[in-house]
Scaffold this active site. Structure first.
Site, PDB file in Angstrom:
ATOM      1  N   SER A 107      -7.526  12.895   9.871  1.00  0.00           N
ATOM      2  CA  SER A 107      -7.195  12.014  11.110  1.00  0.00           C
ATOM      3  C   SER A 107      -7.279  13.134  12.228  1.00  0.00           C
ATOM      4  O   SER A 107      -6.844  14.132  12.187  1.00  0.00           O
ATOM      5  CB  SER A 107      -5.771  11.605  10.935  1.00  0.00           C
ATOM      6  N   GLY A 108      -8.020  12.874  13.210  1.00  0.00           N
ATOM      7  CA  GLY A 108      -8.207  13.770  14.356  1.00  0.00           C
ATOM      8  C   GLY A 108      -9.347  14.713  14.298  1.00  0.00           C
ATOM      9  O   GLY A 108      -9.641  15.442  15.159  1.00  0.00           O
ATOM     10  N   THR A 112     -14.366   8.798  14.327  1.00  0.00           N
ATOM     11  CA  THR A 112     -14.679   7.510  15.075  1.00  0.00           C
ATOM     12  C   THR A 112     -15.747   7.715  16.101  1.00  0.00           C
ATOM     13  O   THR A 112     -16.454   7.079  16.345  1.00  0.00           O
ATOM     14  CB  THR A 112     -13.490   6.843  15.690  1.00  0.00           C
ATOM     15  N   ASN A 157      -3.827  12.687  16.180  1.00  0.00           N
ATOM     16  CA  ASN A 157      -4.874  12.105  16.906  1.00  0.00           C
ATOM     17  C   ASN A 157      -4.338  10.991  17.869  1.00  0.00           C
ATOM     18  O   ASN A 157      -3.276  10.347  17.444  1.00  0.00           O
ATOM     19  CB  ASN A 157      -5.763  11.533  15.828  1.00  0.00           C
ATOM     20  N   SER A 160      -6.086   7.415  16.356  1.00  0.00           N
ATOM     21  CA  SER A 160      -6.487   7.621  14.907  1.00  0.00           C
ATOM     22  C   SER A 160      -6.652   6.385  14.367  1.00  0.00           C
ATOM     23  O   SER A 160      -5.915   5.241  14.696  1.00  0.00           O
ATOM     24  CB  SER A 160      -5.234   8.151  14.282  1.00  0.00           C
ATOM     25  N   SER A 161      -7.712   6.187  13.621  1.00  0.00           N
ATOM     26  CA  SER A 161      -8.076   4.748  12.986  1.00  0.00           C
ATOM     27  C   SER A 161      -7.255   4.838  11.773  1.00  0.00           C
ATOM     28  O   SER A 161      -7.238   5.622  10.961  1.00  0.00           O
ATOM     29  CB  SER A 161      -9.640   4.875  12.489  1.00  0.00           C
ATOM     30  N   GLY A 387     -10.403  10.560   5.642  1.00  0.00           N
ATOM     31  CA  GLY A 387     -10.472  11.684   4.678  1.00  0.00           C
ATOM     32  C   GLY A 387      -9.331  11.914   3.629  1.00  0.00           C
ATOM     33  O   GLY A 387      -8.436  11.235   3.707  1.00  0.00           O
ATOM     34  N   GLU A 389      -6.247  13.067   2.407  1.00  0.00           N
ATOM     35  CA  GLU A 389      -4.975  13.459   3.125  1.00  0.00           C
ATOM     36  C   GLU A 389      -3.773  14.049   2.227  1.00  0.00           C
ATOM     37  O   GLU A 389      -3.397  13.793   1.075  1.00  0.00           O
ATOM     38  CB  GLU A 389      -4.378  12.161   3.549  1.00  0.00           C
TER      39      GLU A 389
END
Length: 1078
Positions: A107-108, A112, A157, A160-161, A387, A389
């Site tokens: 994330s970040g 996206t 992020n 973040s998605s 990704g 984690e």
């Protein structure tokens, strides 16, 4: 602008990690840092793109950059995401190979944004046209909608998605987009009810409250204050750089472009509002007779508003929060819910409502963007998924477990597809294939997904078994079955080496993933895998009249009750991942590995430990080793020969034979060992990067020598050219100078000649002038002598007659001069008839002439003055003249009226709408309209009347109503009587026996008496069919009032009477008018 023809030109660090020497983790990180510091955020590992998040805007995504990378070889320019997108698009369009682009990272890291860049590049380079542009716009505008409902601000992020997205973009045979299909994976729906500190709920909640109009919020029963909603965290409600109001407008516009109807948008917003209202519902315990507590809703206002939004009966939903119905075969049993269970049911409903709404949005977008044609399509898939984690504090739960499972599968397929691609290229190029050793993570995937002994299977089995099921029982089962597995670790397992491992808590287990060890806390695994929604709530939602509820909760249909337990979250995700893997294996893969350089989300900071952590769990070093296991670098013969041909005299400057033969000659001449390269069908394969760098160094040195040679030749050419230019210039300058010198010499000779000519001509002219002057003097002398002689003769003859006629001639001359001076003096007289000045008489003998001339001149200038008059002005002066004849020296009021023009219509009867009715009653043109006072015989007071005069009669009308009081023909008027004083009284006397005489005479008063009587007299004078009206001017006259005659007498009054005349009745036969003294 510098033109690059290869990845190796002007390379900062190493553009392709496959060429990195030496290859270790430190050099890998250092190379990334070096390129990041120089704003080079993209690096290759073969065909894999590593993308570093710069946390700022860079000028590398312009339309010019798109054109620069369009239709270019992958290794031809600096590493860029556009190069990968172009390679994938051209392979799909030209080679008819379905493509997929896999974007991974934590994330970040910019996943996206990377997917947006890929889609925008494809949209820019594919075909144009109205329909194609519409499809491209819909595909691009689906992103803002999904981001609003599926993205949130997290600690790592701001956008973040919180879901995985896979989009298949479908193309026709020309490469133009036809549509697409979106698949979503594992929305983090637990965020709806609870967010970690410093994070926010999904964007749409904040966008709706910030950007919707007041009218919309009123319809949705919402308030803009975030603090009024329990599901919205307040510590991070406002994020710097995020404009929620503007984002809401963007989302509304995007939904319209994608194809949402206005009613559908409103329905979606109603469900979002219902989720917010659902979070505000709170419960309180209520004791029952049986001793159990039953939950009750505290404040029913939010429950009522939510039910109104969804169209549900309030009592139905309230019961569903208080009771739960359990069905088993043919039996039903209802149990009460305590407060904790009620809160669980509320949150479960909120999570399900939002997640199902999100799935409906994806389905609805797919309906709009799907390809309409039924023919076979080319497909490019873009996978934007979470990704690997690993939370450092060990707070990894069920979500991280299945996310990491997905990444294990992606790593497995990456290794398989990469090796397969390498093997296919080796076979295609006829190169001997060497077996590559690598870590196969299939054993980890089997640990998780095995249908019998896998962790997911055991979790499902534990959720389905009867009896008491907790997270601890699940962990006990894992410890029993997986204890001997080499990648599974647990403190409670029978494996003795972990019994004293204090880094492993009792309620956790650890898995050795390909990216490293991950510690999972078992708390919540069972509940999150169950993902239960009570059947009572499903049935309550199904009963709602809202347009979407029956689509979102089909299991609530009472007619289709299914007693079978719904599939668990783990089972569904495993099935989705399996479908995704099968889909990816049918396509040619392209990889983008996203890395974030720091946790502060700021530019220009590179944290080595954080990047190293991501490099490890992304398996990038493993990627490089797999790529370098055979030959590290390969290049087509044409490109290789073109790049290195200057290293061999035989190939420089141009090789005439086959390119492969040229490369063989080149490598032989460069003494490259044969074991360092291999010849393929169309490419040269180089085993060690050092060999390539050696060639590059020799090429660089050769280029410097060539540059020196080129400089030498250029300088010689430039010097020769300069010399020839100087020589040519010298010839031109000399020619121009000779011309200039000859011109100067010629000008001097010419000027000298002109001077000589002028002197000679002057000398001749002076001689001729002297001759002419002499002749003229002689002629003048003869003439003068003759004149004097003739004068003498004349004077002798004249003396004889002069004495007899001299006196008369002198007298005539004198008189003539006097008259001339007199007439010239008359020129100063003005042309104004009012000017009575006249020059004085200069001599007595001019007395008669002086008077006559004055009279004639006055008549003449009066005639000239009258000639300037218009007919209207002439008529006015004629009236003034007639007034003078009537009243001059007879009426004291006359002198004050001379300077006042006769206006006639003082009431503007034609324009004033008040007198429209009166104007219609008068047929003829109104010559005079004025306001007069009609004197009453009884008291001598006046009543205001409108006085209208035409050519045939006069009319008296009421001032207020305009009603005609009297209309008298002028032939019935015998005379008019006025006084000699300065008053405005006059009497209109009618002829005896006439039709109008029955009412008697009229005694009136007006400020415009002179004008009224003058116009009456003038009308009588000009009329041929009636007698002239007599004007009687006297201070005492009789007035006939019906049957009686009354004497009107005018007397001089004192100052006490004021400035106006006053009429008083003295007796029945006398009215006395007191006129102020002048």
């Amino acid at each position: 602008m510098e033109v690059k023809t290869s990845l190796l030109d002007n390379m900062i660090g190493v553009g392709d990690m496959v060429l990195l020497e030496p290859l270790n983790e430190d050099s890998f990180i250092e190379n990334l840092r070096n390129r990041f510091d120089h704003n080079e955020i993209y690096t290759y590992i073969g065909s894999v793109v590593i993308s570093m998040n710069p946390y700022r805007s860079l000028p590398i995504y312009t339309p010019q950059k798109v054109e620069e990378y369009r239709n270019r070889n992958f290794y031809e320019l600096s590493p860029h995401i556009y190069a990968l997108a172009d390679e994938a698009y051209r392979s799909l369009r030209d080679q008819d190979k379905d493509q997929c682009i896999l974007i991974t990272g934590e994330s970040g890291a910019g996943k996206t944004e990377a997917s947006k860049l890929v889609m925008s590049y494809v949209a820019a380079v594919c075909g144009k046209g109205q329909e194609v542009n519409k499809v491209k716009e819909q595909l691009l505008q689906s992103n803002p909608v999904l981001e609003a409902f599926g993205n949130a601000k997290t600690m790592r992020n701001d956008n973040s998605s919180r879901f995985g997205k896979y989009m298949d973009i479908e193309f026709d045979f020309k490469g133009d987009p036809l549509g697409g299909v979106i698949s979503n994976y594992l929305l983090e729906k637990s965020r709806v009810c609870k967010q970690p500190r410093g994070e926010r709920n999904f964007h749409i909640f904040y966008q709706l409250l910030s950007g919707a109009s007041d009218d919309t919020l009123m319809k949705l029963k919402l308030d803009r204050d975030f603090s009024k909603y329990n599901y919205l965290s307040l510590d991070s409600a406002n994020v710097n750089g995020l404009d929620d109001a503007a984002s809401f407008r963007t989302v509304r516009n995007a939904m319209q472009i994608v194809g949402f109807m206005e009613a559908e948008v409103q329905s979606v917003l109603e469900l979002v509002a219902a989720v917010l209202k659902l979070g505000n519902i709170e419960f309180k315990p209520e004791s029952r007779i049986n001793g159990f507590d039953e939950s009750r809703v505290k404040d029913k206002n939010d429950l009522k508003e939510m039910c109104e939004l969804l169209g549900i009966e309030q009592s139905v939903l309230e019961r569903a929060f208080s009771y739960r119905t359990v069905e088993a075969k043919m039996e039903k049993m209802s149990t009460t819910l305590n407060v904790a269970q009620a809160y669980y049911a509320r949150d479960a409903l909120a999570k399900n409502l939002y997640s199902r709404l999100f799935s409906w949005l994806v389905t609805r977008i797919n309906e709009s963007i799907k390809a309409q044609a039924k023919t076979r399509h080319k497909v490019m898939g873009v996978l934007d998924i979470y990704g690997f984690e690993i939370f450092e504090d060990g707070d990894n739960s069920f979500e991280q477990f299945i996310i990491n499972y997905c990444n294990e599968k992606l790593q497995q397929i990456f290794i398989e597809l990469t090796l397969r691609e390498e093997q296919e290229e080796y076979i295609r190029e006829d190169i001997e294939w060497t077996n590559i050793e690598y870590f196969n993570n299939a054993v980890i995937c089997d640990l998780i997904e095995n249908n019998q002994n896998g962790i997911l299977a055991m979790l499902d089995e534990e959720c389905l078994r009867p009896g008491t099921v907790t997270d601890d029982t699940f962990l006990d089962k894992l410890n029993t079955i997986c204890a001997e597995h080499q990648h599974f670790e647990s403190r409670l397992s029978k494996n003795s080496k972990f019994l004293t491992d204090h880094s492993l808590p009792h309620s956790c287990f650890r898995i050795q993933h390909y990216a490293g060890k991950v510690l999972y806390r078992v708390e919540g695994f069972v509940d999150k895998n169950n993902d239960l929604l009570y059947r009572d709530l499903s049935q309550a939602m199904y009963k709602a009249t809202h347009s979407l509820m029956r689509q979102l909760f089909p299991e609530g249909n009472p007619a289709k009750v299914n007693l079978k337990r719904p599939p668990t979250a783990g089972f569904q995700f495993k099935a989705s991942v399996g479908v995704l893997m099968k889909n990816l294996q049918t396509k040619n893969p392209n990889y983008i590995r996203c890395i974030k350089p720091n946790d502060k989300k700021v530019a220009h900071i590179f944290t080595d430990s954080l990047v190293c952590h991501q490099v490890r769990y992304l398996g990038l070093m493993e990627n490089v080793r797999v790529r370098r296991a055979g030959y590290a670098f390969r290049q087509p013969y044409e490109s290789c020969l073109e790049r290195y041909k200057m290293l061999c005299k035989k190939t420089w400057p141009q090789w005439r034979g086959p390119t492969r033969d040229g490369v063989e000659v080149l490598l032989t001449d460069c003494s490259v060992p044969s074991e360092e390269f291999a010849y393929g069908r169309s490419k040269i394969f180089i085993r060690n990067p050092r060999t390539l760098f050696t060639l590059e160094e020799r090429r660089r040195a050769c280029l410097e020598d060539l540059a020196t040679l080129i400089q030498k030749i250029y300088r010689g050419w430039k010097s020769r050219t300069h010399f020839l230019l100087l020589k040519k210039s010298q010839v031109v300058v000399a020619a121009w100078y000779r011309r200039y010198a000859q011109q100067n010499k010629y000008q001097k000779i010419k000027s000298a000649t002109l001077v000589m000519q002028s002197f000679i001509r002057g000398w001749k002219a002076r001689n001729i002038l002297r001759q002419l002057k002499y002749e003229k003097r002689c002629k003048e002398a003869v003439t003068t002598i003759a004149a004097y002689w003739h004068g003498t003769q004349v004077r002798r003859e004249y003396r004889k007659f002069f004495r007899a006629n001299a006196g008369k001639k002198i007298y005539d001359f004198t008189i003539q001069r006097i008259m001339q001076k007199y007439f010239l003096g008359l020129k100063t007289t003005t042309m104004s008839p009012m000017d009575n000045t006249w020059p004085t008489q200069p001599y007595g003998f001019l007395e008669g002439a002086h008077t006559e001339l004055r009279r004639i001149f006055h008549l003449w200038r009066c005639k000239k003055y009258r000639g300037q008059f218009t007919e209207e002005k002439k008529s006015v002066y004629e009236e003034k003249l007639e007034a003078s004849e009537i009243f001059k020296d007879k009426k004291a009021l006359y002198p004050s009226s001379v300077s006042q023009p006769f206006k006639g219509d003082y009431l503007e009867i034609q324009k004033n709408p008040k007198y429209q009715k009166l104007n219609g009653a008068v047929d003829e043109k109104v010559l005079l309209a004025d306001l007069v006072n009609k004197i009453n015989r009884a008291n001598g007071k006046g009543s205001p009347r409108l006085f209208l005069l035409t050519k045939s009669n006069f009319v008296l009308a009421d001032q207020k109503t305009g009603q005609v009081k009297a209309s008298v023909p002028l032939p019935d008027l015998a005379s008019v009587s006025v006084s000699t004083q300065s008053d405005g009284f006059f009497a209109l006397k009618l002829k005896e026996g006439s039709a109008s005489a029955s009412k008697g005479d009229f005694l009136l008063s007006s400020d415009h008496l002179i004008e009224i009587i003058t116009k009456l007299h003038r009308i009588g004078t000009t009329a041929a069919d009636r007698d002239q009206i007599n004007i009687d001017i006297s201070d005492e006259f009789l007035v006939q009032f019906k049957q009686d005659k009354v004497c009107v007498k005018f007397i001089q009054g004192g100052p006490k009477n004021g400035n106006s005349a006053a009429c008083k009745r003295k007796n029945n036969r006398l009215l006395e008018v007191s006129v102020p003294s002048p």
